[in-house]
Design a protein around this motif. Sequence first.
Motif, PDB file in Angstrom:
ATOM      1  N   MET A  52       0.823  -1.204   0.000  1.00 34.52           N
ATOM      2  CA  MET A  52       0.000   0.000   0.000  1.00 34.52           C
ATOM      3  C   MET A  52       0.863   1.262   0.000  1.00 34.52           C
ATOM      4  O   MET A  52       0.497   2.286  -0.587  1.00 34.52           O
ATOM      5  CB  MET A  52      -0.930  -0.013   1.221  1.00 34.52           C
ATOM      6  CG  MET A  52      -1.990   1.064   1.214  1.00 34.52           C
ATOM      7  SD  MET A  52      -3.089   0.948   2.660  1.00 34.52           S
ATOM      8  CE  MET A  52      -4.051  -0.504   2.254  1.00 34.52           C
ATOM      9  N   TYR A  53       2.013   1.180   0.653  1.00 38.61           N
ATOM     10  CA  TYR A  53       2.908   2.336   0.752  1.00 38.61           C
ATOM     11  C   TYR A  53       4.303   1.945   0.269  1.00 38.61           C
ATOM     12  O   TYR A  53       4.712   0.786   0.422  1.00 38.61           O
ATOM     13  CB  TYR A  53       3.011   2.830   2.201  1.00 38.61           C
ATOM     14  CG  TYR A  53       1.698   3.171   2.839  1.00 38.61           C
ATOM     15  CD1 TYR A  53       1.046   4.370   2.544  1.00 38.61           C
ATOM     16  CD2 TYR A  53       1.104   2.309   3.756  1.00 38.61           C
ATOM     17  CE1 TYR A  53      -0.166   4.693   3.141  1.00 38.61           C
ATOM     18  CE2 TYR A  53      -0.102   2.618   4.358  1.00 38.61           C
ATOM     19  CZ  TYR A  53      -0.729   3.813   4.045  1.00 38.61           C
ATOM     20  OH  TYR A  53      -1.929   4.124   4.632  1.00 38.61           O
ATOM     21  N   PRO A  54       5.057   2.885  -0.292  1.00 40.65           N
ATOM     22  CA  PRO A  54       6.450   2.585  -0.653  1.00 40.65           C
ATOM     23  C   PRO A  54       7.309   2.379   0.598  1.00 40.65           C
ATOM     24  O   PRO A  54       7.075   2.993   1.639  1.00 40.65           O
ATOM     25  CB  PRO A  54       6.891   3.822  -1.433  1.00 40.65           C
ATOM     26  CG  PRO A  54       5.976   4.915  -0.995  1.00 40.65           C
ATOM     27  CD  PRO A  54       4.676   4.258  -0.665  1.00 40.65           C
ATOM     28  N   GLY A 455       6.014   7.128  -9.192  1.00 39.78           N
ATOM     29  CA  GLY A 455       4.679   7.222  -9.768  1.00 39.78           C
ATOM     30  C   GLY A 455       3.804   6.015  -9.502  1.00 39.78           C
ATOM     31  O   GLY A 455       2.800   5.806 -10.188  1.00 39.78           O
ATOM     32  N   MET A 456       4.156   5.210  -8.497  1.00 45.52           N
ATOM     33  CA  MET A 456       3.414   3.972  -8.231  1.00 45.52           C
ATOM     34  C   MET A 456       2.569   4.044  -6.962  1.00 45.52           C
ATOM     35  O   MET A 456       1.762   3.152  -6.714  1.00 45.52           O
ATOM     36  CB  MET A 456       4.389   2.794  -8.105  1.00 45.52           C
ATOM     37  CG  MET A 456       5.234   2.536  -9.323  1.00 45.52           C
ATOM     38  SD  MET A 456       6.441   1.219  -9.029  1.00 45.52           S
ATOM     39  CE  MET A 456       7.320   1.203 -10.592  1.00 45.52           C
ATOM     40  N   GLU A 457       2.743   5.080  -6.161  1.00 44.68           N
ATOM     41  CA  GLU A 457       2.117   5.118  -4.853  1.00 44.68           C
ATOM     42  C   GLU A 457       0.595   5.124  -4.937  1.00 44.68           C
ATOM     43  O   GLU A 457      -0.086   4.319  -4.272  1.00 44.68           O
ATOM     44  CB  GLU A 457       2.584   6.352  -4.065  1.00 44.68           C
ATOM     45  CG  GLU A 457       4.064   6.369  -3.751  1.00 44.68           C
ATOM     46  CD  GLU A 457       4.868   7.117  -4.811  1.00 44.68           C
ATOM     47  OE1 GLU A 457       4.421   7.138  -5.981  1.00 44.68           O
ATOM     48  OE2 GLU A 457       5.921   7.691  -4.468  1.00 44.68           O
ATOM     49  N   THR A 458       0.033   6.023  -5.756  1.00 45.35           N
ATOM     50  CA  THR A 458      -1.425   6.173  -5.816  1.00 45.35           C
ATOM     51  C   THR A 458      -2.086   4.916  -6.354  1.00 45.35           C
ATOM     52  O   THR A 458      -3.094   4.437  -5.815  1.00 45.35           O
ATOM     53  CB  THR A 458      -1.794   7.367  -6.709  1.00 45.35           C
ATOM     54  OG1 THR A 458      -1.185   8.553  -6.177  1.00 45.35           O
ATOM     55  CG2 THR A 458      -3.306   7.558  -6.749  1.00 45.35           C
ATOM     56  N   MET A 459      -1.516   4.356  -7.416  1.00 45.12           N
ATOM     57  CA  MET A 459      -2.119   3.160  -8.019  1.00 45.12           C
ATOM     58  C   MET A 459      -2.042   1.966  -7.086  1.00 45.12           C
ATOM     59  O   MET A 459      -2.969   1.142  -7.019  1.00 45.12           O
ATOM     60  CB  MET A 459      -1.464   2.863  -9.367  1.00 45.12           C
ATOM     61  CG  MET A 459      -1.921   3.811 -10.474  1.00 45.12           C
ATOM     62  SD  MET A 459      -1.243   3.405 -12.089  1.00 45.12           S
ATOM     63  CE  MET A 459       0.381   4.132 -11.943  1.00 45.12           C
ATOM     64  N   ASN A 460      -0.959   1.822  -6.357  1.00 43.66           N
ATOM     65  CA  ASN A 460      -0.883   0.733  -5.384  1.00 43.66           C
ATOM     66  C   ASN A 460      -1.884   0.930  -4.251  1.00 43.66           C
ATOM     67  O   ASN A 460      -2.466  -0.042  -3.746  1.00 43.66           O
ATOM     68  CB  ASN A 460       0.539   0.628  -4.825  1.00 43.66           C
ATOM     69  CG  ASN A 460       1.412  -0.328  -5.614  1.00 43.66           C
ATOM     70  OD1 ASN A 460       1.097  -1.513  -5.738  1.00 43.66           O
ATOM     71  ND2 ASN A 460       2.500   0.181  -6.169  1.00 43.66           N
ATOM     72  N   ILE A 465      -6.958  -0.794  -1.717  1.00 54.00           N
ATOM     73  CA  ILE A 465      -8.324  -0.499  -1.275  1.00 54.00           C
ATOM     74  C   ILE A 465      -9.314  -1.427  -1.980  1.00 54.00           C
ATOM     75  O   ILE A 465     -10.243  -1.970  -1.373  1.00 54.00           O
ATOM     76  CB  ILE A 465      -8.666   0.984  -1.529  1.00 54.00           C
ATOM     77  CG1 ILE A 465      -7.808   1.882  -0.622  1.00 54.00           C
ATOM     78  CG2 ILE A 465     -10.152   1.243  -1.296  1.00 54.00           C
ATOM     79  CD1 ILE A 465      -7.932   3.358  -0.940  1.00 54.00           C
ATOM     80  N   GLY A 466      -9.095  -1.631  -3.277  1.00 53.86           N
ATOM     81  CA  GLY A 466      -9.967  -2.522  -4.039  1.00 53.86           C
ATOM     82  C   GLY A 466      -9.956  -3.942  -3.495  1.00 53.86           C
ATOM     83  O   GLY A 466     -10.994  -4.612  -3.447  1.00 53.86           O
ATOM     84  N   SER A 467      -8.791  -4.409  -3.063  1.00 61.26           N
ATOM     85  CA  SER A 467      -8.714  -5.777  -2.530  1.00 61.26           C
ATOM     86  C   SER A 467      -9.542  -5.919  -1.277  1.00 61.26           C
ATOM     87  O   SER A 467     -10.150  -6.973  -1.035  1.00 61.26           O
ATOM     88  CB  SER A 467      -7.242  -6.140  -2.256  1.00 61.26           C
ATOM     89  OG  SER A 467      -6.734  -5.418  -1.139  1.00 61.26           O
ATOM     90  N   TYR A 468      -9.612  -4.864  -0.455  1.00 58.16           N
ATOM     91  CA  TYR A 468     -10.410  -4.940   0.769  1.00 58.16           C
ATOM     92  C   TYR A 468     -11.905  -4.842   0.467  1.00 58.16           C
ATOM     93  O   TYR A 468     -12.724  -5.451   1.154  1.00 58.16           O
ATOM     94  CB  TYR A 468      -9.963  -3.872   1.758  1.00 58.16           C
ATOM     95  CG  TYR A 468      -8.807  -4.373   2.582  1.00 58.16           C
ATOM     96  CD1 TYR A 468      -9.017  -4.977   3.803  1.00 58.16           C
ATOM     97  CD2 TYR A 468      -7.503  -4.304   2.095  1.00 58.16           C
ATOM     98  CE1 TYR A 468      -7.968  -5.489   4.544  1.00 58.16           C
ATOM     99  CE2 TYR A 468      -6.447  -4.809   2.826  1.00 58.16           C
ATOM    100  CZ  TYR A 468      -6.677  -5.402   4.047  1.00 58.16           C
ATOM    101  OH  TYR A 468      -5.636  -5.923   4.778  1.00 58.16           O
TER     102      TYR A 468
END
Length: 623
Positions: A52-54, A455-460, A465-468
């Motif tokens: 979820m976070y870098p 540039g990966m933080e928001t998409m991850n 969130i989608g997985s939950y």
Amino acid sequence: MATATAEKEKSVLWDWLTTVDHKKLAVLYLVAGTLFFVKAGIMALFMRIQLMYPENDFLSGQTFNEMISMHGTIMLFLAATPLLFAFMNFVIPLQIGARDVAFPFINALGFWVFFFGGLLLSVSWFVGGGPDAGWTAYAPLSTGDYSGLGMDFYVIGLQISGIGTLVSAINFIVTIINMRAPGMTMMRMPLFCWTSLIASILIVFAFTPLAAGLALLMLDRIFDGQFFTVDNGGNAVLWQHIFWIFGHPEVYILVLPAFGIISEVIPAFSRKRLFGYTAMVFATLIIAFLGFMVWVHHMFTVGIGPITNSVFAIATMAIGVPTGIKIFNWLFTMWGGKITFNTAMLCASSFVPTFVLGGVTGVMLAMVPVDYLYHDTYFVVAHFHYIIIGGIVLGLLAGTYYWYPKMFGHKLNETLGKTMFWLYFIGFHMTFFIQHILGLIGMPRRVYTYLEGQGMETMNMISSIGSYIMGLGILVLVINVVYSAYTSERITVSDPWDARTLEWSLPTPVPEYNFAQTPQVRSLDPWFYEKVHGDAKMKPAEPLADIHMPNGSILPFMIGLGMFIWGFGMIMINMENAIMPPFIVIGAGVVITFGSMLLRSIKEDHGYHIPLERVKQIEKEVS
């Protein structure tokens, strides 16, 4: 009173441990598969917290490797397969007009051997850590030099579990070919029976090379063999060939029965016959044939050579043709139909576009030069989950809501069902669609963390969130099962959906013998035919008489337990400070396993008869 209750509980437990009834074994498969599914799903949620976070430190790299290895292994071998086997066990004998599968004892044996193999794999968490070389167990990472004791549990556990799957598949093949009711020709079988038959044949030809590969890896790890050790003349790429010769047909072993479920649900709730039945059958056969000719597309980056890569790229693209036939036939079945959008139909109809998206990205991966860019990125993760989770799980959910009334005697709540569907569907696409983009911008798969500022933080974050949300959907399903068990009215009609196939001609709950008289099949959709052209009763193909049924047996459970002990003893060879000599444990497992087999061979079991008077009484009660 307490003693009577204890005796009753004991008898119920004994009944489930010894049952050979295909309907009860279906429930056992359903419960076991669900438990493994939940376990693997929780691991996925932990991994999404980590990503979820870098530079997150929620999980260590080692723990993440163990979770990603166990998540994939459990989902494919111990969750999706038994859940499909649950429906195959329950539905196939009913759809073909049989009283049980061909070999009820072997059916029970298949379950218990599978279950104890999965249990042995799960024990690894408590003894030395889980497998840590990925679910594909690539050599040399999976050899003793680079992985821990958990890989021994992987090797032995999957061997045992695979034996159970293999014998069950052989049982289904014999059942479908030999036990169809009079008039049910091969081209009158329901699509679910066809896809289950082809998937079972694939299991026979795909699980055998996997068993051989696992045996070689076991010899490398436990007995210091050198099959995959390059320094001593072995070949690490050999494991990839062996694994993917199994691994790609495995996708179709899982997808084809899901195709069959969709092919039952869509016609039932479109109020139309399945469009292009013959084309669907031959498309299934072609998919099965081509499924063994595409394994190298998992190995395009290995360096096998341009000619080989080109041949397998063409075969990979070609398999999209019979799959496309199925997609259009489902659409044409729905076209002009009087569609009922209940939960089962929502899952079945949403399966179609979701699986198409997974197939389109599969064709993209079939292009060799492009695969060099995609191969080790999250693009592949997204593609794979669109096939497995977006495809197979949606098929399983459709089958659950469709056959649940016949299996358990009541419907699941539709309001909770539709809530479950939308949570799962939205959460799924939030989780995995954005992973295509993550892969395209370069996020590698199999990594437990990533750097900030790429540039990966928001998409991850969105993916996590989608997985939950998706997990919440599954939780609603569990709540629905419990809630409906206490609040839903018992089904008093045999066919609450106004369906088409033979299982819906039977009363609910289904009698232990299924059919008092073997039915005479007169059409492709036999039950629908009798409702339209007959008196809404199946015509019998035999007179009413005594019914012979098989006895239950504890021996399948004992054989599975013996193989568990035997396997654990093999793993103890590599354990430091084992509490007892490994060969004592191995010997005990061998004695239990072969002793139970010997007891089965020398003990005559003629089953039991249900007298004609009792059959008439039961038929009168259920009618």
